[in-house]
Design a protein around this motif. Structure first.
Motif, short mmCIF file in Angstrom:
data_model
loop_
_atom_site.label_atom_id
_atom_site.label_comp_id
_atom_site.label_asym_id
_atom_site.label_seq_id
_atom_site.Cartn_x
_atom_site.Cartn_y
_atom_site.Cartn_z
N SER A 156 -10.16 -50.20 -29.72
CA SER A 156 -11.65 -50.72 -29.69
C SER A 156 -12.49 -49.43 -30.48
CB SER A 156 -12.19 -50.96 -28.42
OG SER A 156 -13.52 -51.55 -28.54
N MET A 163 -6.32 -64.29 -30.91
CA MET A 163 -6.48 -64.37 -29.58
C MET A 163 -5.21 -65.03 -28.59
SD MET A 163 -7.29 -67.54 -29.45
CE MET A 163 -7.86 -68.66 -30.61
N LYS A 218 -4.57 -54.51 -22.18
CA LYS A 218 -5.88 -54.02 -22.03
C LYS A 218 -6.19 -52.71 -22.44
CE LYS A 218 -8.22 -53.48 -17.84
NZ LYS A 218 -9.36 -53.45 -16.95
N SER A 251 -11.61 -55.77 -22.18
CA SER A 251 -11.49 -54.34 -22.62
C SER A 251 -13.00 -53.75 -22.33
CB SER A 251 -11.24 -54.20 -23.90
OG SER A 251 -11.82 -53.06 -24.68
N ASP A 290 -14.63 -60.58 -22.73
CA ASP A 290 -13.31 -59.90 -23.07
C ASP A 290 -13.10 -58.85 -21.99
OD1 ASP A 290 -12.29 -59.39 -26.18
OD2 ASP A 290 -11.68 -57.80 -24.85
N TRP A 336 -5.97 -52.24 -26.20
CA TRP A 336 -7.52 -52.66 -26.60
C TRP A 336 -8.32 -51.63 -26.28
CZ3 TRP A 336 -8.45 -55.77 -30.52
CH2 TRP A 336 -7.44 -56.73 -30.89
N GLN A 395 -12.76 -63.94 -25.61
CA GLN A 395 -11.95 -62.97 -26.27
C GLN A 395 -12.81 -62.10 -27.30
OE1 GLN A 395 -8.01 -65.16 -25.72
NE2 GLN A 395 -7.48 -63.37 -26.53
N CYS A 396 -13.76 -61.96 -26.99
CA CYS A 396 -14.92 -61.61 -28.18
C CYS A 396 -14.93 -60.22 -28.64
CB CYS A 396 -16.32 -61.85 -27.59
SG CYS A 396 -16.91 -60.56 -26.40
N HIS A 397 -13.77 -59.40 -28.34
CA HIS A 397 -13.80 -58.28 -28.99
C HIS A 397 -14.96 -57.41 -28.55
CE1 HIS A 397 -11.72 -54.82 -30.40
NE2 HIS A 397 -11.78 -55.25 -31.94
N THR A 438 -13.50 -69.73 -29.75
CA THR A 438 -12.50 -68.47 -29.85
C THR A 438 -11.89 -68.41 -31.04
OG1 THR A 438 -10.75 -67.33 -28.34
CG2 THR A 438 -10.55 -69.79 -28.74
N SER A 449 -14.64 -52.30 -25.39
CA SER A 449 -15.13 -53.27 -26.39
C SER A 449 -16.56 -53.88 -25.69
CB SER A 449 -14.11 -54.54 -26.33
OG SER A 449 -13.07 -54.22 -27.09
N ASP A 479 -10.87 -60.45 -17.60
CA ASP A 479 -9.91 -61.03 -18.02
C ASP A 479 -10.45 -62.48 -18.03
OD1 ASP A 479 -7.45 -62.66 -18.32
OD2 ASP A 479 -6.47 -61.18 -17.05
#
Ligand SMILES: C[S@@+](CC[C@H](N)C(=O)[O-])C[C@H]1O[C@@H](n2cnc3c(N)ncnc32)[C@H](O)[C@@H]1O
Length: 265
Positions: free
Chosen positions: A20, A126, A13, A85, A83, A16, A62-64, A122, A88, A105
């Motif tokens: 990001s 990922m 994390k 992060s 996501d 990321w 996990q869409c960033h 997804t 992000s 998470d």
């Protein structure tokens, strides 16, 4: 989830969060182009998941920072992106049109989100961040309405072997509970970024991916493999045509990506 996994998830994390900001400003993601009306999806997911999507609710795991999520919105979906992060999700909130974005998470999502969806989606890069697939597949099953569709498109785990073979010590195809540590400078989308960090990845063979989904109760509709990569994410890739990349001249020889469509009965 065991506490070792939590430790690695925490470290990933942080990674990321650092990546990001660089990604938001990268040519790879082309946020300016997106703001002018382009979308970031490839022909693969659009053709396989369908273009005529008016009003379909979609959970994007996990869409960033949300470019693909917002692209599905542009095509008519009503997406919710998730996501872990903070950086992000903050960027996604700033870019936002109407999609919902949740900071979580994915393993904790059941306690954060009540809704059920027409599609769980997804993509690309990922699975190897996830320590175990049993809970992942159960989460997908949980968030689908009865009769609804799960769709994923991902880099093929075989590709890791190919890339490993180019190194001195290949890591192989089969994984274990222990993640593989990669020491990296830059990122796949911003190779010149001044970031040096460790990432922790888990290897998931194709059999484990498919079995986790079927054990959770999903029915597989198709499993497709592709002899090219949609993104130049590995060093030394060459472009063979628009949106198609291979390592060196390894065209037609190896599986670079795969996609799965499954349905909740
Ligand atoms: C390569 S990106 C996926 C990119 C995606 N194809 C897109 O829409 O641009 C992988 C994403 O997974 C997220 N991630 C990794 N582990 C996660 C977890 N356990 N829960 C939620 N997000 C996670 C990272 O923050 C990152 O945004």
């Amino acid at each position: 989830m065991n506490s070792d996994y939590k430790k690695y998830i925490y470290l990933n994390k942080q990674l990321w969060n650092a990546w990001s900001t660089n990604h938001t400003n990268s040519d790879f993601y082309d946020v300016e182009g997106f703001k002018k009306g382009a979308h970031s999806l490839t022909d693969i997911e659009i053709s396989e998941l369908g273009e005529e999507v008016n009003g379909r609710t979609m959970l994007h795991l996990q869409c960033h920072f949300g470019l693909d999520t917002l692209s599905w919105e542009r095509l008519g979906d009503i997406p919710t992106g998730v996501d872990f992060s903070e950086n992000s999700i903050h960027t996604a909130w700033k870019l936002n049109m109407h999609s919902q974005f949740i900071l979580s998470d994915i393993y904790d999502l059941k306690s954060r989100l009540e809704k059920r969806f027409d599609v769980v989606f997804t993509s690309y890069g990922m699975l190897f961040w996830l320590p175990e697939l049993k809970s992942w597949a159960e989460i997908i099953y949980h968030f689908l309405k009865p009769g609804a569709t799960f769709y994923m498109v991902e880099f093929h785990p075989f590709l890791d072997i190919l890339v490993d073979e180019l190194k001195e010590t290949p890591n192989g195809y089969f994984g274990s509970n222990e993640p593989v540590r990669y020491h990296l400078t830059g990122t796949y989308a911003a190779p010149d970024a001044d970031i040096t960090a460790d990432e922790y990845r888990w290897k998931h063979p194709v059999g484990d991916i498919i079995s986790s989904l079927t054990r959770a109760g999903l029915q597989i509709r198709f499993f497709h493999e592709f002899n090219y990569c949609a993104y130049p994410v590995y060093p030394g890739m060459i472009r063979i045509s628009n949106g198609k990349y291979v390592i060196r001249d390894f065209t037609d020889k190896f599986p670079y990506m795969f996609s799965i469509m499954a349905v909740k009965p």
